[in-house]
Design a protein around this motif. Structure first.
Motif, PDB file in Angstrom:
ATOM      1  N   ARG A   6      -3.092  -3.420   6.698  1.00 17.26           N
ATOM      2  CA  ARG A   6      -3.166  -1.932   5.660  1.00 17.26           C
ATOM      3  C   ARG A   6      -2.982  -1.168   6.252  1.00 17.26           C
ATOM      4  NH1 ARG A   6      -8.348  -1.205   3.493  1.00 17.26           N
ATOM      5  NH2 ARG A   6      -8.959   0.105   5.146  1.00 17.26           N
ATOM      6  N   GLN A  34       0.079   2.083   5.939  1.00 16.18           N
ATOM      7  CA  GLN A  34      -0.785   3.088   5.452  1.00 16.18           C
ATOM      8  C   GLN A  34      -0.010   4.154   6.065  1.00 16.18           C
ATOM      9  OE1 GLN A  34      -4.535   3.712   3.517  1.00 16.18           O
ATOM     10  NE2 GLN A  34      -3.550   3.668   1.350  1.00 16.18           N
ATOM     11  N   ALA A  55       1.719  -1.348  -6.090  1.00 18.58           N
ATOM     12  CA  ALA A  55       1.192  -0.582  -5.850  1.00 18.58           C
ATOM     13  C   ALA A  55       1.254   0.377  -5.797  1.00 18.58           C
ATOM     14  CB  ALA A  55       1.319  -1.325  -3.693  1.00 18.58           C
ATOM     15  N   VAL A  82       0.939  -1.357  -0.091  1.00 15.34           N
ATOM     16  CA  VAL A  82      -0.113  -0.294   0.169  1.00 15.34           C
ATOM     17  C   VAL A  82       0.722   1.318   0.828  1.00 15.34           C
ATOM     18  CG1 VAL A  82      -0.624   0.010   2.455  1.00 15.34           C
ATOM     19  CG2 VAL A  82      -2.234   1.110   1.090  1.00 15.34           C
ATOM     20  N   ALA A 120      -5.424  -0.515  -1.506  1.00 16.06           N
ATOM     21  CA  ALA A 120      -3.869  -1.902  -1.365  1.00 16.06           C
ATOM     22  C   ALA A 120      -3.554  -2.681  -2.612  1.00 16.06           C
ATOM     23  CB  ALA A 120      -4.113  -2.805   0.307  1.00 16.06           C
TER      24      ALA A 120
END
Length: 213
Positions: free
Chosen positions: A101, A105, A144, A74, A80
């Motif tokens: 996630r 992030q 990503a 991500v 993601a």
């Protein structure tokens, strides 16, 4: 017989990669290094092309109980990216990775702030953008980062790396306009095996390579 290591270090690998990329004609090029080790390689590429250097940040999402095993990645913004076949094989759904996630992030945002030091990122829109990393193993982190960059409207998006796994290189071609990889060994167990010096890059090194704020 011990296999010869190909690249002395990331800096040298970047110069080799830059020499390959310099053979092309670029439109307002921008070189982005994937933090952290990719920035060292990207510095050599930017030097070879006479192009500005900036940073891209993507964080690996690890499997439950095995954080070192990346099943997704991500960036600081956006959704993601997951290796869906791997998740399926492990019996994991993206919904089970929400907490990981979100944490990754948040860390991506923090690192961007550290590296940019209050300045705005170099604009990507309408430019030829070359995203660089020190290697391509699974490709999920590169995917990503490429997705986030694509959303900013580059004219042409290239992923470039000194060494990559054949299947990862093939899989990434759907996410960028072109993949440039100097070496695709039949067997790639670890990126570090292809460097004599694969010392971990620090945040301070990234900041120094990016230059004055």
């Amino acid at each position: 017989m011990r296999r010869r290591r190909v690249f002395p270090d990331r800096r040298t690998a970047g110069l080799h990669l830059g020499a390959e990329l310099r053979r092309r004609v670029w439109h307002d090029p921008l070189v982005l290094g994937l933090a952290r080790g990719g920035v060292v390689v990207a510095h050599g590429v930017a030097e070879a092309l006479g192009a500005p250097l900036d940073v891209a940040v993507a964080r690996k999402i690890g499997a439950p109980g095995h954080p070192e095993f990346g099943v997704g990645a991500v960036t600081a913004t956006g959704d993601a990216t997951y290796a869906m076949r791997t998740l399926s094989a492990l019996g994991i759904s993206p919904g089970e990775l929400v907490a990981t996630r979100d944490a990754e992030q948040a860390e991506a945002r923090r690192r961007e702030e550290v590296y940019l030091r209050g300045r705005a990122p170099e604009p990507r829109a309408g430019r030829d953008v070359i995203l660089v990393d020190d290697g391509l193993a699974t490709g999920v982190t590169a995917r990503a980062a490429a997705s986030a960059i694509r959303a900013e409207g580059p004219r042409y998006l290239v992923f470039a790396t000194p060494v990559g796994a054949l299947d990862a290189v093939a899989g990434l071609k759907g996410d960028v306009d072109e993949v440039v990889c100097l070496l695709t060994p039949d067997e790639l167990r670890a990126i570090g095996e292809w460097y004599a010096d694969f010392t971990q890059t620090t945040d301070d090194e990234v900041i120094e390579l990016l230059g004055p704020a």
